[in-house]
Design an enzyme around this catalytic site. Structure first.
Site, short mmCIF file in Angstrom:
data_model
loop_
_atom_site.label_atom_id
_atom_site.label_comp_id
_atom_site.label_asym_id
_atom_site.label_seq_id
_atom_site.Cartn_x
_atom_site.Cartn_y
_atom_site.Cartn_z
N LYS A 206 0.69 -1.52 -0.01
CA LYS A 206 0.25 -0.08 0.02
C LYS A 206 0.81 1.33 0.01
O LYS A 206 1.99 1.15 0.19
CB LYS A 206 -0.93 0.03 1.38
CG LYS A 206 -1.96 -1.29 1.19
CD LYS A 206 -2.74 -1.36 2.44
CE LYS A 206 -3.70 -2.55 2.57
NZ LYS A 206 -4.72 -2.46 3.54
N TYR B 21 -12.69 -2.52 -2.39
CA TYR B 21 -13.04 -2.44 -0.98
C TYR B 21 -14.62 -2.43 -0.77
O TYR B 21 -15.03 -2.14 0.28
CB TYR B 21 -12.33 -1.55 -0.22
CG TYR B 21 -10.98 -1.83 0.12
CD1 TYR B 21 -10.59 -3.17 0.76
CD2 TYR B 21 -9.91 -0.93 -0.22
CE1 TYR B 21 -9.33 -3.36 1.26
CE2 TYR B 21 -8.55 -1.41 0.15
CZ TYR B 21 -8.38 -2.70 0.63
OH TYR B 21 -6.84 -2.71 1.20
N PHE C 241 -15.11 4.05 8.27
CA PHE C 241 -13.78 4.52 7.71
C PHE C 241 -13.55 4.17 6.34
O PHE C 241 -12.53 4.35 5.54
CB PHE C 241 -12.62 3.71 8.49
CG PHE C 241 -12.88 1.92 8.22
CD1 PHE C 241 -12.68 1.43 7.14
CD2 PHE C 241 -13.47 1.15 9.16
CE1 PHE C 241 -12.71 0.01 6.94
CE2 PHE C 241 -13.62 -0.03 8.91
CZ PHE C 241 -13.05 -0.60 8.03
N ARG D 220 -1.52 -14.47 3.99
CA ARG D 220 -2.25 -13.76 5.17
C ARG D 220 -1.64 -14.08 6.49
O ARG D 220 -1.63 -12.97 7.27
CB ARG D 220 -3.68 -14.57 5.07
CG ARG D 220 -4.62 -14.38 3.83
CD ARG D 220 -5.00 -12.61 3.91
NE ARG D 220 -5.81 -12.02 5.12
CZ ARG D 220 -6.40 -11.09 5.18
NH1 ARG D 220 -6.57 -10.45 4.36
NH2 ARG D 220 -7.24 -10.80 6.10
N THR E 61 -5.55 -7.46 11.15
CA THR E 61 -6.03 -6.30 10.44
C THR E 61 -5.96 -5.01 11.44
O THR E 61 -5.19 -4.01 11.41
CB THR E 61 -7.24 -6.32 9.78
OG1 THR E 61 -7.39 -7.47 8.93
CG2 THR E 61 -7.72 -4.99 9.18
N ARG F 199 2.80 -6.73 9.25
CA ARG F 199 1.95 -5.54 10.14
C ARG F 199 2.53 -5.53 11.45
O ARG F 199 2.58 -4.20 11.97
CB ARG F 199 0.46 -5.79 10.02
CG ARG F 199 -0.10 -5.55 8.56
CD ARG F 199 -1.50 -6.19 8.57
NE ARG F 199 -2.35 -5.78 7.27
CZ ARG F 199 -3.52 -6.29 6.98
NH1 ARG F 199 -3.78 -7.17 7.78
NH2 ARG F 199 -3.91 -6.06 6.13
N ASN G 239 -1.78 0.01 7.07
CA ASN G 239 -1.20 -1.28 7.59
C ASN G 239 -0.31 -1.81 6.34
O ASN G 239 -0.33 -3.08 6.39
CB ASN G 239 -2.40 -2.18 8.05
CG ASN G 239 -3.30 -2.42 7.07
OD1 ASN G 239 -3.10 -1.96 5.89
ND2 ASN G 239 -4.25 -3.24 7.45
N HIS H 270 -1.82 -5.69 1.61
CA HIS H 270 -3.09 -6.25 1.20
C HIS H 270 -2.74 -7.65 0.71
O HIS H 270 -1.66 -8.05 -0.05
CB HIS H 270 -4.05 -5.46 0.46
CG HIS H 270 -5.20 -6.31 -0.31
ND1 HIS H 270 -6.32 -6.53 0.41
CD2 HIS H 270 -5.18 -7.19 -1.23
CE1 HIS H 270 -7.08 -7.27 -0.32
NE2 HIS H 270 -6.46 -7.80 -1.39
N GLU I 108 -9.48 -10.92 -7.56
CA GLU I 108 -8.45 -9.83 -7.28
C GLU I 108 -7.36 -10.06 -8.44
O GLU I 108 -6.60 -8.81 -8.90
CB GLU I 108 -7.73 -9.78 -6.04
CG GLU I 108 -8.87 -9.46 -4.88
CD GLU I 108 -8.50 -9.55 -3.54
OE1 GLU I 108 -7.32 -9.89 -3.23
OE2 GLU I 108 -9.37 -9.15 -2.55
#
Ligand code: IDP
Ligand code: MG
Length: 132
Positions: A9, A49, A57, A85, A91, A102, A112, A115, A126
């Site tokens: 990100k 998203y 948020f 993951r 998260t 993270r 964070n 993704h 995706e």
């Protein structure tokens, strides 16, 4: 073999953590099948998203994801989806344990750093969205 979609990100690029994040995937023997840098449009961020569109948020999240360049990775390996993951960590910033990306680097739940696809169905969607 399984494939999964990872996005480093905008904070990952701003903080110059791209190399260190990619290194972790390579150290775990995941294969980088494809990779490129780009900027997410608002439309694509909202689509990516969409499952969170009713969260308070959501607007912040879209603004953050479009705030600068990101790096897209198509990673491949045995059980790559669950493995990646687990390497990302939780998260919630307070639940992301040390040893995860993270847990080691993220300072907020929104910003964070990474993704990754969370199941086979979403990985296929995706991968098609960003590498189709
Ligand atoms: P994930 O990235 O671990 O799969 P999701 O629930 O799919 O988590 O949320 C997508 C992204 O939205 C998160 O990575 C984070 O950037 C942001 N986010 C999720 N939950 C919150 C929250 O409670 N507050 C602020 N941002 C959040
Ligand atoms: Mg998610």
């Amino acid at each position: 073999m399984e494939q999964t979609l990872v996005i480093i990100k905008p904070d990952g690029l701003r903080r110059k953590l791209v190399g260190r994040i990619i290194q972790r995937f390579e150290e775990k023997n995941l294969t980088i099948r494809e990779m490129y840098q780009g900027v997410m449009t608002e439309e694509i961020a909202q689509e990516h998203y969409a499952h969170l569109k009713d969260k308070p948020f959501f607007a912040n999240l879209v603004a953050y994801m479009t705030s600068g360049p990101v790096v897209f990775l198509l990673l491949e390996g045995p059980d790559a989806i669950l493995l990646v993951r687990q390497m990302l960590g939780a998260t919630n910033v307070l639940h992301a344990v040390p040893g995860t990306i993270r847990g080691d680097f993220a300072c907020s739940t929104t910003e964070n750093l990474v993704h990754a696809s969370d199941c086979q169905e979403n990985a296929a969607i995706e991968i098609q969205r960003f590498f189709g």
